[in-house]
Design a protein around this motif. Structure first.
Motif, PDB file in Angstrom:
ATOM      1  N   SER A   1      53.568  22.810 -10.975  1.00  0.00           N
ATOM      2  CA  SER A   1      53.044  22.176 -10.326  1.00  0.00           C
ATOM      3  C   SER A   1      53.389  21.042 -10.475  1.00  0.00           C
ATOM      4  O   SER A   1      54.178  21.165 -11.657  1.00  0.00           O
ATOM      5  N   THR A   2      53.751  19.641 -10.252  1.00  0.00           N
ATOM      6  CA  THR A   2      54.122  18.471 -10.489  1.00  0.00           C
ATOM      7  C   THR A   2      53.740  17.657  -9.173  1.00  0.00           C
ATOM      8  O   THR A   2      52.979  17.676  -8.314  1.00  0.00           O
TER       9      THR A   2
ATOM     10  N   GLY B   1      73.888  11.370 -10.764  1.00  0.00           N
ATOM     11  CA  GLY B   1      75.029  10.082 -11.691  1.00  0.00           C
ATOM     12  C   GLY B   1      74.060   9.818 -12.648  1.00  0.00           C
ATOM     13  O   GLY B   1      74.487   9.489 -14.119  1.00  0.00           O
ATOM     14  N   GLU B   2      72.803  10.320 -12.963  1.00  0.00           N
ATOM     15  CA  GLU B   2      71.581  10.030 -14.242  1.00  0.00           C
ATOM     16  C   GLU B   2      71.567  11.418 -14.570  1.00  0.00           C
ATOM     17  O   GLU B   2      72.459  11.914 -14.109  1.00  0.00           O
ATOM     18  N   THR B   3      70.835  10.484 -15.913  1.00  0.00           N
ATOM     19  CA  THR B   3      70.080  11.747 -16.731  1.00  0.00           C
ATOM     20  C   THR B   3      69.055  12.223 -16.762  1.00  0.00           C
ATOM     21  O   THR B   3      68.103  11.441 -17.525  1.00  0.00           O
ATOM     22  N   LEU B   4      68.305  13.334 -16.280  1.00  0.00           N
ATOM     23  CA  LEU B   4      66.969  13.226 -16.448  1.00  0.00           C
ATOM     24  C   LEU B   4      66.632  13.843 -17.753  1.00  0.00           C
ATOM     25  O   LEU B   4      67.461  14.170 -19.159  1.00  0.00           O
ATOM     26  N   ARG B   5      65.559  13.639 -18.644  1.00  0.00           N
ATOM     27  CA  ARG B   5      65.266  13.584 -20.191  1.00  0.00           C
ATOM     28  C   ARG B   5      63.568  14.646 -19.750  1.00  0.00           C
ATOM     29  O   ARG B   5      62.700  13.944 -19.615  1.00  0.00           O
ATOM     30  N   ILE B   6      64.054  15.773 -20.101  1.00  0.00           N
ATOM     31  CA  ILE B   6      62.629  16.287 -20.558  1.00  0.00           C
ATOM     32  C   ILE B   6      62.460  16.974 -21.607  1.00  0.00           C
ATOM     33  O   ILE B   6      62.571  17.530 -21.807  1.00  0.00           O
ATOM     34  N   ARG B   7      61.085  16.403 -21.003  1.00  0.00           N
ATOM     35  CA  ARG B   7      59.821  16.790 -23.002  1.00  0.00           C
ATOM     36  C   ARG B   7      59.063  17.704 -22.538  1.00  0.00           C
ATOM     37  O   ARG B   7      58.346  17.818 -21.439  1.00  0.00           O
ATOM     38  N   THR B   8      58.962  18.967 -23.426  1.00  0.00           N
ATOM     39  CA  THR B   8      58.165  20.288 -22.867  1.00  0.00           C
ATOM     40  C   THR B   8      56.926  20.343 -24.757  1.00  0.00           C
ATOM     41  O   THR B   8      57.111  20.028 -25.371  1.00  0.00           O
ATOM     42  N   TRP B   9      55.780  20.615 -23.699  1.00  0.00           N
ATOM     43  CA  TRP B   9      54.765  21.462 -24.828  1.00  0.00           C
ATOM     44  C   TRP B   9      54.443  22.596 -24.628  1.00  0.00           C
ATOM     45  O   TRP B   9      54.164  22.709 -23.327  1.00  0.00           O
ATOM     46  N   ALA B  10      54.852  23.572 -25.626  1.00  0.00           N
ATOM     47  CA  ALA B  10      53.714  24.492 -25.309  1.00  0.00           C
ATOM     48  C   ALA B  10      53.039  24.462 -25.669  1.00  0.00           C
ATOM     49  O   ALA B  10      52.448  24.468 -26.745  1.00  0.00           O
TER      50      ALA B  10
ATOM     51  N   ARG C   1      50.944  28.608 -21.182  1.00  0.00           N
ATOM     52  CA  ARG C   1      50.875  26.912 -19.866  1.00  0.00           C
ATOM     53  C   ARG C   1      51.982  26.128 -20.971  1.00  0.00           C
ATOM     54  O   ARG C   1      52.434  26.101 -21.873  1.00  0.00           O
ATOM     55  N   ILE C   2      53.071  25.512 -20.116  1.00  0.00           N
ATOM     56  CA  ILE C   2      54.236  24.722 -20.814  1.00  0.00           C
ATOM     57  C   ILE C   2      53.830  23.085 -19.994  1.00  0.00           C
ATOM     58  O   ILE C   2      53.688  23.096 -18.411  1.00  0.00           O
ATOM     59  N   GLN C   3      53.946  22.465 -20.192  1.00  0.00           N
ATOM     60  CA  GLN C   3      53.018  21.257 -19.717  1.00  0.00           C
ATOM     61  C   GLN C   3      55.338  20.307 -19.666  1.00  0.00           C
ATOM     62  O   GLN C   3      55.163  20.658 -21.164  1.00  0.00           O
ATOM     63  N   ALA C   4      55.323  19.421 -19.269  1.00  0.00           N
ATOM     64  CA  ALA C   4      56.467  18.459 -19.149  1.00  0.00           C
ATOM     65  C   ALA C   4      56.857  17.737 -18.878  1.00  0.00           C
ATOM     66  O   ALA C   4      55.178  17.087 -18.110  1.00  0.00           O
TER      67      ALA C   4
ATOM     68  N   LEU D   1      58.687  12.889 -13.076  1.00  0.00           N
ATOM     69  CA  LEU D   1      57.738  14.101 -12.085  1.00  0.00           C
ATOM     70  C   LEU D   1      56.378  13.895 -13.527  1.00  0.00           C
ATOM     71  O   LEU D   1      56.795  13.638 -15.016  1.00  0.00           O
ATOM     72  N   ALA D   2      55.284  14.124 -12.382  1.00  0.00           N
ATOM     73  CA  ALA D   2      53.904  13.783 -14.315  1.00  0.00           C
ATOM     74  C   ALA D   2      53.138  15.149 -13.564  1.00  0.00           C
ATOM     75  O   ALA D   2      53.261  15.354 -12.770  1.00  0.00           O
TER      76      ALA D   2
END
Length: 284
Positions: free
Chosen positions: A237-238, A247-256, A260-263, A276-277
């Motif tokens: 879900s998001t 052309g941009e760059t996604l920065r994806i931070r994750t917490w395991a 359940r993994i949050q991003a 995305l939140a």
């Protein structure tokens, strides 16, 4: 005419038969940026028919994503489609999606919430084949200027991020042509391809599909935290919090966490502007 929430929710579901095969899966994966490096064995699981597995977010484009539009055509929803934004998305997987399949997709309006200046319409789609349920998908549609009809305000659920540094931070480049390729999976909105149309919508250039970012993020989580095993994903879900430009760059931070993994997903070149939140992957 104001929204009639009770009528929309009580309306008969709409069903249609959908079908897909390996070409649809490969095109979808390529639209997410899969296949780099082209000979990488892990990437070949997304691009080579003899090794193919299906990223669960494919559920959002199966059948060319027609369930979204069908839900907005329900009785009681006399709304201006120009005011509509995709506010959030959730999919629940009942079992892995096969590489080739035929299913019955059934859509209905599950809820309509009154947010005052806007309405939130939840379109729920369930897909099942001859072996049983495959997935259930909830699309939250944000309709600006359509609130004030006297309905329930609805839930306000936020997935608070852990108060610690992320376990992983991964950057994913968005190709200049990525929106042009992703739209071949069924979302033909010119907002993602036509510069003049994008300017009319208030953007200086076309933007990437939110569901493309959604799929890119799930692929990153599967590849970096779930051992590349798409079958481990149970739900995803998001909330769409901002735009991405090709052309941009996604920065994806994750917490395991346990099951359940949050991003958190941001646009790296724009001072980590939110993209995305409230993003959660539930897994086994």
């Amino acid at each position: 005419m104001p929204i009639d929430a009770a009528r929309a929710v009580a309306a008969e579901p709409r069903s249609s038969e959908i079908a897909w095969d390996h070409k649809d899966i490969q095109l979808y994966h390529l639209g997410l940026g899969a296949g780099t490096p082209a000979t990488d064995l892990d990437e070949l699981r997304y691009t080579l028919e003899s090794r193919l597995h299906v990223l669960p977010s494919f559920a959002t484009v199966a059948g060319a994503g027609m369930a979204f539009a069908g839900g907005l055509a329900a009785p009681g929803l006399d709304i201006n489609l120009a005011s509509v934004l995709h506010g959030g998305q959730r999919i629940e997987l009942h079992r892995p999606i096969p590489v080739k399949g035929t299913a019955v997709s059934t859509s209905r309006v599950a809820a309509v919430y009154d947010k005052g200046k806007a309405a939130v319409i939840v379109v729920r789609t369930a897909a099942a084949d001859e072996d049983g349920p495959l997935w259930t998908s909830d699309a939250e549609i944000f309709a600006r200027g359509e609130g004030g009809f006297g309905g329930e305000r609805g839930p306000s659920v936020r997935a608070e991020l852990p108060d610690r540094a992320p376990d992983r931070t991964v950057e994913r480049a968005v190709r200049e042509d990525q929106a042009l390729l992703y739209r071949l999976s069924g979302d033909w909105n010119p907002l993602h391809a036509d510069p003049e149309f994008a300017k009319l919508a208030g953007f200086d250039r076309p933007i990437l599909h939110g569901l493309c970012t959604y799929g890119m993020t799930l692929k990153t989580v599967v590849d970096t935290l779930l051992g590349g095993d798409v079958a481990r994903v149970r739900a995803y879900s998001t909330r769409f919090a901002g735009v991405v430009f090709p052309g941009e760059t996604l920065r994806i931070r994750t917490w395991a966490g346990k099951g359940r993994i949050q991003a958190s997903v941001t646009a790296a070149e724009r001072d980590d502007a939110p993209v995305l939140a409230d993003t959660v992957v539930e897994h086994m």
